[in-house]
Design an enzyme around this catalytic site. Structure first.
Site, PDB file in Angstrom:
ATOM      1  N   ASN A 131      -0.478  -7.689   9.683  1.00  0.00           N
ATOM      2  CA  ASN A 131       0.046  -8.594   8.659  1.00  0.00           C
ATOM      3  C   ASN A 131       0.643  -9.814   9.346  1.00  0.00           C
ATOM      4  OD1 ASN A 131       0.849  -9.343   5.988  1.00  0.00           O
ATOM      5  ND2 ASN A 131       2.929  -8.709   6.497  1.00  0.00           N
ATOM      6  N   LEU A 140       0.838  -1.208   0.000  1.00  0.00           N
ATOM      7  CA  LEU A 140       0.000   0.000   0.000  1.00  0.00           C
ATOM      8  C   LEU A 140       0.870   1.254   0.000  1.00  0.00           C
ATOM      9  CD1 LEU A 140      -2.645  -1.183   2.631  1.00  0.00           C
ATOM     10  CD2 LEU A 140      -2.884  -1.154   0.127  1.00  0.00           C
ATOM     11  N   ASP A 169       7.394  -5.272   6.574  1.00  0.00           N
ATOM     12  CA  ASP A 169       7.872  -6.296   7.515  1.00  0.00           C
ATOM     13  C   ASP A 169       8.678  -5.729   8.690  1.00  0.00           C
ATOM     14  OD1 ASP A 169       6.680  -8.196   5.856  1.00  0.00           O
ATOM     15  OD2 ASP A 169       8.524  -8.591   4.751  1.00  0.00           O
ATOM     16  N   HIS A 171       3.659 -12.779   8.631  1.00  0.00           N
ATOM     17  CA  HIS A 171       4.829 -13.006   7.784  1.00  0.00           C
ATOM     18  C   HIS A 171       5.490 -14.329   8.195  1.00  0.00           C
ATOM     19  CE1 HIS A 171       8.259 -11.894   5.305  1.00  0.00           C
ATOM     20  NE2 HIS A 171       9.024 -12.345   6.291  1.00  0.00           N
TER      21      HIS A 171
HETATM   22  C1  GRF Z   1       1.146 -17.096   4.869  1.00  0.00           C
HETATM   23  O1  GRF Z   1       2.267 -17.945   5.030  1.00  0.00           O
HETATM   24  C2  GRF Z   1       1.457 -15.717   5.414  1.00  0.00           C
HETATM   25  O2  GRF Z   1       2.412 -15.721   6.435  1.00  0.00           O
HETATM   26  C3  GRF Z   1       1.983 -14.991   4.215  1.00  0.00           C
HETATM   27  O3  GRF Z   1       1.202 -15.469   3.150  1.00  0.00           O
HETATM   28  C4  GRF Z   1       0.797 -16.813   3.424  1.00  0.00           C
HETATM   29  C5  GRF Z   1      -0.680 -16.899   3.128  1.00  0.00           C
HETATM   30  O4  GRF Z   1      -1.094 -18.239   2.961  1.00  0.00           O
HETATM   31  N1  GRF Z   1       1.909 -13.562   4.392  1.00  0.00           N
HETATM   32  P1  GRF Z   1      -2.513 -18.634   2.359  1.00  0.00           P
HETATM   33  O5  GRF Z   1      -2.653 -17.985   0.996  1.00  0.00           O
HETATM   34  O6  GRF Z   1      -3.560 -18.134   3.319  1.00  0.00           O
HETATM   35  O7  GRF Z   1      -2.503 -20.136   2.278  1.00  0.00           O
END
Ligand code: GRF
Length: 187
Positions: free
Chosen positions: A106, A91, A144, A108
């Site tokens: 978020n 964004l 991040d 990660h």
């Molecule tokens: C997850 O591993 C998250 O940490 C990252 O994107 C992935 C999303 O997984 N940001 P999904 O598409 O919900 O299976």
């Protein structure tokens, strides 16, 4: 009163699915491309979704305009918590001066601040770390690096591939993220 939850997603949507399975009141899914999250998961659980399709992945992408549409979509529906789950569009800074700036989180797939970026699982594996994990954090203009809300460790096994390790991390994420979001909705 509980705040309304929106989940931006771009991919498989397995975290979204976990939220729905655990009964989180997802009011809206926002996707930037056609993906399983809106093609399969949202319809399966009867969750409304909006496709704010991004067709431009070049350097001239109008991020400011896209972000304004994204923000307005959330505000129109009275959203109070925005939990990104694999949303792949960064964004524009302006969002972080706006009304939803404090309510954007978020997840990660690494133990931040290690392995920031789009290839966190691959990079952790390549580095040879013996543990990695997942981080839930507040989103800020810089990717991040926002304040950490929760983290959990995941073991790396000798024969791991990126896919196997990511799936082990996601199993943790599917439990941890809904629990954290549930708490935030009540605040
Ligand atoms: C997850 O591993 C998250 O940490 C990252 O994107 C992935 C999303 O997984 N940001 P999904 O598409 O919900 O299976």
């Amino acid at each position: 009163m509980e705040r309304k939850l929106a989940v931006p997603a771009s991919g498989t949507g397995s975290l979204l699915e976990a939220m729905c399975e655990k009964g989180l009141p997802v009011e809206l899914v926002v996707a930037d491309r056609r993906c399983r999250a809106i093609d399969v998961v949202a319809p399966k659980y009867g969750v409304p979704f909006v496709l704010l399709e991004r067709t431009d992945f070049s350097d001239s992408f109008d991020r400011v305009n896209y972000t304004a549409r994204f923000e307005q979509t959330l505000l129109d529906r009275g959203i109070g918590v925005v939990a990104m789950a694999g949303f792949m569009t960064v964004l524009a800074d302006k969002f972080f001066g706006g009304p939803l700036a404090d309510d954007l989180i978020n997840i990660h797939p690494s133990l931040l601040p290690a392995f920031k970026g789009d290839h966190a699982v691959r990079d952790a594996l390549a580095y040879g770390v013996k543990v990695t994990g997942t981080t839930i954090h507040k989103a800020t203009p810089e990717i991040d690096v926002g304040p950490i809300i929760a983290q959990e460790v995941v073991q790396v096994m000798p024969d791991d591939t990126v896919e196997i390790l990511h799936e082990r991390i996601k199993r943790v994420e599917r439990r941890l993220y809904p629990a954290v979001i549930r708490t935030l909705l009540q605040q």
